[in-house]
Design a protein around this motif. Structure first.
Motif, short mmCIF file in Angstrom:
data_model
loop_
_atom_site.label_atom_id
_atom_site.label_comp_id
_atom_site.label_asym_id
_atom_site.label_seq_id
_atom_site.Cartn_x
_atom_site.Cartn_y
_atom_site.Cartn_z
N ASN A 10 -7.98 -2.92 -3.58
CA ASN A 10 -6.94 -2.49 -4.51
C ASN A 10 -6.54 -1.03 -4.27
N GLN A 11 -7.54 -0.18 -4.01
CA GLN A 11 -7.24 1.23 -3.78
C GLN A 11 -6.49 1.44 -2.47
N MET A 12 -6.77 0.61 -1.48
CA MET A 12 -6.10 0.77 -0.18
C MET A 12 -4.68 0.22 -0.18
N THR A 13 -4.38 -0.68 -1.08
CA THR A 13 -3.06 -1.32 -1.10
C THR A 13 -2.22 -0.93 -2.30
N ILE A 14 -2.68 0.02 -3.08
CA ILE A 14 -2.04 0.31 -4.37
C ILE A 14 -0.57 0.70 -4.24
N ALA A 15 -0.21 1.35 -3.14
CA ALA A 15 1.18 1.78 -2.98
C ALA A 15 2.14 0.59 -2.91
N TYR A 16 1.63 -0.59 -2.57
CA TYR A 16 2.47 -1.77 -2.42
C TYR A 16 2.43 -2.68 -3.65
N THR A 17 1.66 -2.27 -4.66
CA THR A 17 1.58 -3.08 -5.87
C THR A 17 2.01 -2.33 -7.12
N MET A 18 2.02 -1.00 -7.08
CA MET A 18 2.38 -0.20 -8.26
C MET A 18 3.89 0.08 -8.25
N PRO A 19 4.64 -0.49 -9.15
CA PRO A 19 6.08 -0.25 -9.19
C PRO A 19 6.43 1.23 -9.32
N ASP A 20 5.60 1.97 -10.06
CA ASP A 20 5.87 3.40 -10.25
C ASP A 20 5.84 4.16 -8.93
N LEU A 21 4.93 3.78 -8.03
CA LEU A 21 4.84 4.45 -6.74
C LEU A 21 6.03 4.09 -5.86
N LEU A 22 6.53 2.87 -6.02
CA LEU A 22 7.72 2.47 -5.28
C LEU A 22 8.89 3.40 -5.61
N ILE A 23 8.99 3.80 -6.86
CA ILE A 23 10.06 4.70 -7.28
C ILE A 23 9.93 6.05 -6.56
N VAL A 74 8.08 6.80 -3.63
CA VAL A 74 7.97 6.84 -2.16
C VAL A 74 8.60 5.62 -1.50
N ASP A 75 9.66 5.12 -2.07
CA ASP A 75 10.30 3.91 -1.54
C ASP A 75 10.58 4.00 -0.04
N ASP A 76 11.14 5.12 0.40
CA ASP A 76 11.54 5.24 1.80
C ASP A 76 10.36 5.35 2.76
N ARG A 77 9.15 5.53 2.24
CA ARG A 77 7.96 5.65 3.09
C ARG A 77 7.16 4.35 3.17
N LEU A 78 7.55 3.37 2.39
CA LEU A 78 6.83 2.11 2.36
C LEU A 78 7.56 1.09 3.23
N ALA A 79 6.80 0.32 3.99
CA ALA A 79 7.41 -0.67 4.89
C ALA A 79 6.40 -1.75 5.20
N GLU A 80 6.92 -2.94 5.51
CA GLU A 80 6.06 -4.08 5.79
C GLU A 80 5.15 -3.86 7.00
N ASP A 81 5.63 -3.15 8.03
CA ASP A 81 4.77 -2.94 9.20
C ASP A 81 3.60 -2.02 8.86
N LYS A 82 3.80 -1.07 7.94
CA LYS A 82 2.70 -0.23 7.50
C LYS A 82 1.69 -1.05 6.69
N LEU A 83 2.22 -1.91 5.84
CA LEU A 83 1.34 -2.79 5.07
C LEU A 83 0.52 -3.68 6.00
N ALA A 84 1.15 -4.23 7.03
CA ALA A 84 0.44 -5.07 7.98
C ALA A 84 -0.68 -4.29 8.66
N ALA A 85 -0.42 -3.02 9.00
CA ALA A 85 -1.46 -2.19 9.62
C ALA A 85 -2.63 -1.96 8.67
N ILE A 86 -2.33 -1.79 7.38
CA ILE A 86 -3.39 -1.63 6.38
C ILE A 86 -4.24 -2.89 6.30
N ILE A 87 -3.59 -4.05 6.23
CA ILE A 87 -4.33 -5.31 6.15
C ILE A 87 -5.16 -5.53 7.42
#
Length: 219
Positions: free
Chosen positions: A168-181, A183-196
């Motif tokens: 949960n701590q490692m993926t929080i940026a992709y689940t917390m709507p507030d963080l999306l607001i 850092v939207d431009d810094r979040l991307a599916e390829d980064k999420l894939a690298a985390i997983i």
């Protein structure tokens, strides 16, 4: 009540109770975003043209209306999680889709109307105790995925609750709507894939030495 408002009220009355609840919750969510503030049952009646008695019968309190709006907000997330968990994808792909699909949904909603999205996020944060059950539901599904991964040899030595907390701590940026607001431009599916991929490559109970130093000294 004008003839137009009376027609709206009568149309809602003819609907099944659950449909009435969903339609009014949808309207309340739209009005909350439009007005920038939580909509009370009284305000919903005034804005919708539906009699106060009818709205009060469906939503006796503000908490009841908030619960309906919250249920509406999280319904797509619940459907996504169920579909992913029940799929026949490899477990690492399940983890990725578990996060990526919900992230895309939130991102689409945010970009469609950033101001309304921010208002709804703030409302959820202020009433977190009423939202908690949906967070717990996501954790429940994730625990099932963790158990599935452990059955295949991943996350060695970790208790499920410990793995849940770390993931949960490692993926929080992709689940917390507030963080999306923020850092939207810094979040991307390829980064999420690298985390997983990183989680599956090395998350375990073994001590890698990061916390082993007793102090710092010059090299």
């Amino acid at each position: 009540m004008t003839d137009d408002l009376r027609e709206i009220d009568q149309a809602v009355t003819r609907l099944e109770p659950e449909t009435q609840r969903e339609q009014l919750a949808t309207l309340a969510m739209e009005l909350t975003g439009r007005r920038g503030a939580e909509i009370t049952p009284e305000a919903l009646a005034a804005e919708s043209g539906i009699s106060r008695a009818k709205v009060a019968a469906i939503f006796p309190s503000e908490a009841d209306l908030f619960d309906a709006v919250t249920e509406l907000w999280f319904a797509p997330h619940g459907a996504i999680m169920e579909e992913v968990v029940d799929s026949d994808l490899p477990v690492n792909r399940k983890f990725y889709e578990f996060y990526a699909r919900r992230f895309r949904h939130n991102r689409d909603e945010y970009r469609r109307d950033p101001a309304a999205f921010a208002v709804l996020c703030d409302l959820g944060a202020r009433r977190f105790e009423q939202v908690r059950s949906y967070v717990d539901l996501a954790d429940h599904y994730l625990c099932g995925l963790i158990a599935e991964a452990q059955a295949e040899g991943y996350f060695a030595g970790l208790e499920i609750d410990r793995a849940l907390t770390l993931i949960n701590q490692m993926t929080i940026a992709y689940t917390m709507p507030d963080l999306l607001i923020m850092v939207d431009d810094r979040l991307a599916e390829d980064k999420l894939a690298a985390i997983i991929d990183t989680i599956f490559a090395g998350l375990s109970a073994s001590d890698g030495g990061a916390s082993g130093l007793s102090g710092l000294r010059s090299a």
